[in-house]
Design a protein around this motif. Structure first.
Motif, PDB file in Angstrom:
ATOM      1  N   LEU A  75     -28.960   2.648   3.853  1.00  0.00           N
ATOM      2  CA  LEU A  75     -27.767   1.694   4.353  1.00  0.00           C
ATOM      3  C   LEU A  75     -26.552   2.250   4.260  1.00  0.00           C
ATOM      4  N   MET A  76     -26.041   2.854   3.301  1.00  0.00           N
ATOM      5  CA  MET A  76     -24.894   3.230   3.165  1.00  0.00           C
ATOM      6  C   MET A  76     -24.528   4.309   1.913  1.00  0.00           C
ATOM      7  N   LEU A  77     -23.297   4.804   1.939  1.00  0.00           N
ATOM      8  CA  LEU A  77     -23.095   5.600   0.746  1.00  0.00           C
ATOM      9  C   LEU A  77     -21.692   5.026   0.113  1.00  0.00           C
ATOM     10  N   GLY A  78     -21.763   4.813  -0.941  1.00  0.00           N
ATOM     11  CA  GLY A  78     -20.459   4.084  -1.804  1.00  0.00           C
ATOM     12  C   GLY A  78     -20.323   5.132  -3.100  1.00  0.00           C
ATOM     13  N   TRP A  79     -19.144   4.825  -3.765  1.00  0.00           N
ATOM     14  CA  TRP A  79     -18.676   5.779  -4.797  1.00  0.00           C
ATOM     15  C   TRP A  79     -18.642   4.543  -6.025  1.00  0.00           C
ATOM     16  N   MET A  80     -19.100   5.143  -7.117  1.00  0.00           N
ATOM     17  CA  MET A  80     -19.217   4.465  -8.527  1.00  0.00           C
ATOM     18  C   MET A  80     -18.343   4.832  -9.504  1.00  0.00           C
TER      19      MET A  80
ATOM     20  N   ALA B 277     -24.057  -5.260  -6.313  1.00  0.00           N
ATOM     21  CA  ALA B 277     -23.706  -3.844  -6.166  1.00  0.00           C
ATOM     22  C   ALA B 277     -22.028  -3.853  -6.194  1.00  0.00           C
ATOM     23  N   THR B 278     -21.624  -2.927  -7.134  1.00  0.00           N
ATOM     24  CA  THR B 278     -20.294  -2.851  -7.346  1.00  0.00           C
ATOM     25  C   THR B 278     -19.729  -1.450  -7.114  1.00  0.00           C
ATOM     26  N   TYR B 279     -18.587  -1.344  -6.321  1.00  0.00           N
ATOM     27  CA  TYR B 279     -18.240   0.083  -6.108  1.00  0.00           C
ATOM     28  C   TYR B 279     -16.885   0.206  -6.325  1.00  0.00           C
ATOM     29  N   TRP B 280     -16.346   1.603  -6.342  1.00  0.00           N
ATOM     30  CA  TRP B 280     -14.921   1.815  -6.486  1.00  0.00           C
ATOM     31  C   TRP B 280     -14.511   2.193  -4.876  1.00  0.00           C
ATOM     32  N   SER B 281     -13.451   1.598  -4.441  1.00  0.00           N
ATOM     33  CA  SER B 281     -12.795   1.778  -3.095  1.00  0.00           C
ATOM     34  C   SER B 281     -11.938   2.807  -3.322  1.00  0.00           C
ATOM     35  N   ARG B 282     -12.013   3.991  -2.687  1.00  0.00           N
ATOM     36  CA  ARG B 282     -11.270   5.017  -2.690  1.00  0.00           C
ATOM     37  C   ARG B 282      -9.870   4.806  -1.804  1.00  0.00           C
TER      38      ARG B 282
END
Length: 119
Positions: free
Chosen positions: A34-39, A53-58
């Motif tokens: 579905l996607m690639l995120g950063w944690m 799902a919790t991510y870090w927004s660059r």
């Protein structure tokens, strides 16, 4: 809300210079990417403790919970750490599209041509 990552998990992570780990997000039922995120460590800890799902927004330099504003939530069913510790596989139940463009997956865009036939 501050959440701490389990020390044994934290010790296995190999982070980028800015403290992040790539998270490949996959539909738990179909296997579709579905996607690639950063944690960050905190994003991973929150993901594991809340099931959201919790991510870090660059770009914004802040934590964000997927679907918090769009309603396109990701309910986490499984998280796996790869053998090198430098990537996560996050299997989710996706509500609505995963991509900010409105597409189900972020990988619906251009198919890149291969120079040679792999067969």
């Amino acid at each position: 809300m501050s959440t701490t990552l389990d020390p044994q998990v934290a010790a296995r992570l190999k982070r980028t210079d800015d403290g992040l780990v790539a998270a490949v997000v996959q539909a738990h039922d179909t296997g579709e990417v579905l996607m690639l995120g950063w944690m960050s460590d905190e994003a991973l800890a929150r993901t594991l403790s809340t099931g959201r799902a919790t991510y870090w927004s660059r770009s914004r330099q802040e934590l964000w919970v997927k679907g918090e504003t769009s309603g396109h939530r990701q309910w986490v069913r499984e998280v796996r750490l790869d053998c090198d510790g430098d990537a996560l596989l996050v299997r989710v139940e996706q509500e609505g599209p995963a991509c900010h463009t409105g597409e189900r997956t972020c990988f619906d865009a251009d198919l890149l041509p291969l120079a040679a036939d792999p067969a």
